[in-house]
Scaffold this motif. Structure first.
Motif, short mmCIF file in Angstrom:
data_model
loop_
_atom_site.label_atom_id
_atom_site.label_comp_id
_atom_site.label_asym_id
_atom_site.label_seq_id
_atom_site.Cartn_x
_atom_site.Cartn_y
_atom_site.Cartn_z
N ALA A 47 66.21 17.75 23.38
CA ALA A 47 67.68 17.75 23.35
C ALA A 47 68.19 18.55 22.16
O ALA A 47 67.71 18.37 21.03
CB ALA A 47 68.21 16.33 23.29
N GLY A 48 69.14 19.41 22.43
CA GLY A 48 69.79 20.17 21.38
C GLY A 48 71.30 20.11 21.57
O GLY A 48 71.79 19.74 22.65
N MET A 49 72.04 20.46 20.51
CA MET A 49 73.51 20.43 20.62
C MET A 49 74.11 21.69 20.01
O MET A 49 73.56 22.28 19.09
CB MET A 49 74.09 19.19 19.95
N PHE A 50 75.24 22.09 20.60
CA PHE A 50 75.94 23.30 20.21
C PHE A 50 77.39 22.98 19.88
O PHE A 50 78.03 22.21 20.60
CB PHE A 50 75.93 24.33 21.35
N ASP A 51 77.91 23.58 18.84
CA ASP A 51 79.33 23.52 18.54
C ASP A 51 80.02 24.56 19.42
O ASP A 51 79.83 25.76 19.24
CB ASP A 51 79.57 23.84 17.06
N VAL A 52 80.79 24.11 20.41
CA VAL A 52 81.53 25.04 21.26
C VAL A 52 83.04 24.81 21.11
O VAL A 52 83.82 25.07 22.02
CB VAL A 52 81.07 24.97 22.74
N SER A 53 83.42 24.37 19.92
CA SER A 53 84.84 24.08 19.65
C SER A 53 85.69 25.34 19.57
O SER A 53 86.92 25.25 19.54
CB SER A 53 84.97 23.31 18.33
N HIS A 54 85.03 26.50 19.51
CA HIS A 54 85.80 27.76 19.51
C HIS A 54 86.40 28.05 20.90
O HIS A 54 87.35 28.81 21.01
CB HIS A 54 84.93 28.93 19.04
N MET A 55 85.82 27.45 21.94
CA MET A 55 86.39 27.60 23.28
C MET A 55 87.71 26.82 23.34
O MET A 55 87.91 25.86 22.59
CB MET A 55 85.41 27.11 24.33
N LEU A 56 88.62 27.25 24.22
CA LEU A 56 89.94 26.65 24.25
C LEU A 56 90.15 25.83 25.52
O LEU A 56 89.94 26.32 26.63
CB LEU A 56 91.02 27.74 24.15
N ASN A 57 90.58 24.59 25.33
CA ASN A 57 91.00 23.73 26.44
C ASN A 57 92.51 23.94 26.64
O ASN A 57 93.28 23.78 25.69
CB ASN A 57 90.73 22.26 26.11
N ILE A 58 92.89 24.29 27.86
CA ILE A 58 94.31 24.50 28.17
C ILE A 58 94.71 23.50 29.25
O ILE A 58 94.17 23.53 30.37
CB ILE A 58 94.58 25.93 28.67
N ASP A 59 95.61 22.59 28.93
CA ASP A 59 96.10 21.62 29.92
C ASP A 59 97.22 22.25 30.72
O ASP A 59 98.14 22.88 30.17
CB ASP A 59 96.57 20.34 29.23
#
Length: 364
Positions: A47-59
């Motif tokens: 198991a590994g994890m990535f910071d993908v907080s640079h992607m944008l969630n648009i509601d």
């Protein structure tokens, strides 16, 4: 480092972990925390994890939200009727080129979410607003920079997340792929990813992400950077925006025809006219090098039907040889012998069916 680079809420944690940082789409992001190879294998084997907080969630909300998305996206969101269900799609320009590829989530007929790429986020948002205003859709677009995002991937990813946040297991244990569940206020756990392995992508408030990251690491989930993310997605045969497709390239020549829904003749999504008139004379295929060497994007590929070009290439840590994706003349098939120009030499290679690797096993 330029002070102009944007930082995710986990930036200080990456620096503290001595990650090697790079400019990625205007964001200061970790490329590796040590051995990129070990990070890749951690995701394939554990198991590994990535910071993908640079992607944008648009509601996307409002009375016309569904009609707006049916016009905006090449895939048909009317396929989604179960809350939390997701769909992968391209958002096209009128010429049929790909503005971005994204995931859209259905919550209710008037409440949706799109997750878009970091490097195209501002462009995407501006395009969405332009379409909404010019075509008078009753929708509200909310760019959620108050949310962070972590991908936990690998055969043991789900078990390790549940060990870290036991309260989330009941809502996420039965999730099928491409489905998410809201497990707490503004916390969405979705069974999605970009690695060819099982796992989750977790969207949560910015002020909760550091604690989650540290707790996952305590439970044996390895931090991984963009380097491993790229070799994992390439082995999984997954496109990367800006390489396999962009605004000049349509989805039909990018192995993304499956994301284009033409079933409803009444649904005139943006770019549909161009796609219906397009001459499809090229296709995207997997390539495996048969000698030592390293394939990279833009290298020439010689086939029996004419010349093509690599869109991506790298060493496959799982296979121990160089693999890539190439856009070649239509008619080139898995099993065909080709040649790739690597540093001025033509090296033998083979066309293979993608993915190269799935669920930790070599399938190419």
């Amino acid at each position: 480092m330029s002070s102009a680079l944007k930082q995710t809420p986990l930036h200080a944690v990456h620096i503290e972990s001595r990650a090697k940082m790079v400019d990625f789409g205007g964001w200061d992001m970790p490329v590796a925390y040590g051995s990129q190879l070990e990070e890749h294998h951690a995701v394939r084997q554990d198991a590994g994890m990535f910071d993908v907080s640079h992607m944008l969630n648009i509601d996307i909300s409002g009375a016309d939200a569904e009609a707006f998305l049916k016009r905006l996206l090449a895939n048909d969101v009317s396929k989604l009727s179960i809350p939390g269900k997701a769909l992968y799609s391209c958002m096209l320009n009128p010429e049929g080129g790909v503005i971005d590829d994204l995931i859209v989530y259905f919550f209710s007929s008037d409440s949706w979410r799109a997750v878009v790429n970091a490097g195209t986020a501002e462009k995407d948002l501006a395009w969405m607003q332009q379409v909404a205003e010019s075509e008078k859709f009753d929708v509200t677009l909310d760019a959620r920079r108050d949310l962070a995002m972590v991908a936990v991937q690998g055969p043991n990813a789900r078990a390790k997340l549940w060990a870290t946040r036991p309260a989330w297991e009941s809502a996420t244990g039965a999730l099928s792929p491409f489905t998410g569940a809201v497990v707490a206020d503004d916390v969405l756990v979705a069974r999605t990813g970009y690695t060819g392995e099982d796992g989750f992508e977790i969207v949560l408030p910015v002020d909760q992400v550091v604690a989650l990251w540290r707790d996952l690491e305590q439970n044996g989930v390895r931090p991984c950077g963009l380097g491993a993310r790229d070799t994992l997605r390439l082995e999984a045969g997954m496109n990367l925006y800006g390489q396999e497709m962009d605004e000049q390239v349509n989805p039909l020549i990018s192995a993304l025809a499956w994301t284009v829904s033409l079933k409803d003749p009444e649904r005139r999504f943006i770019g549909r006219d161009a796609l219906e008139a397009a001459v499809v004379d090229r296709c995207l295929v997997g390539i495996k090098l048969l000698e030592r060497g390293m394939m990279r994007g833009h290298m020439k590929v010689q086939t029996s039907l004419g010349e093509g070009e690599l869109t991506s290439g790298s060493m496959s840590p799982t296979m121990g040889t160089s693999i890539g994706m190439a856009r070649v003349p239509v008619g080139v098939q898995p099993g065909d012998a080709v040649q790739v120009e690597v540093r001025g030499k033509w090296l033998p290679a083979e066309v293979v069916k993608m993915p190269f690797v799935r669920n930790g096993k070599i399938v190419a």
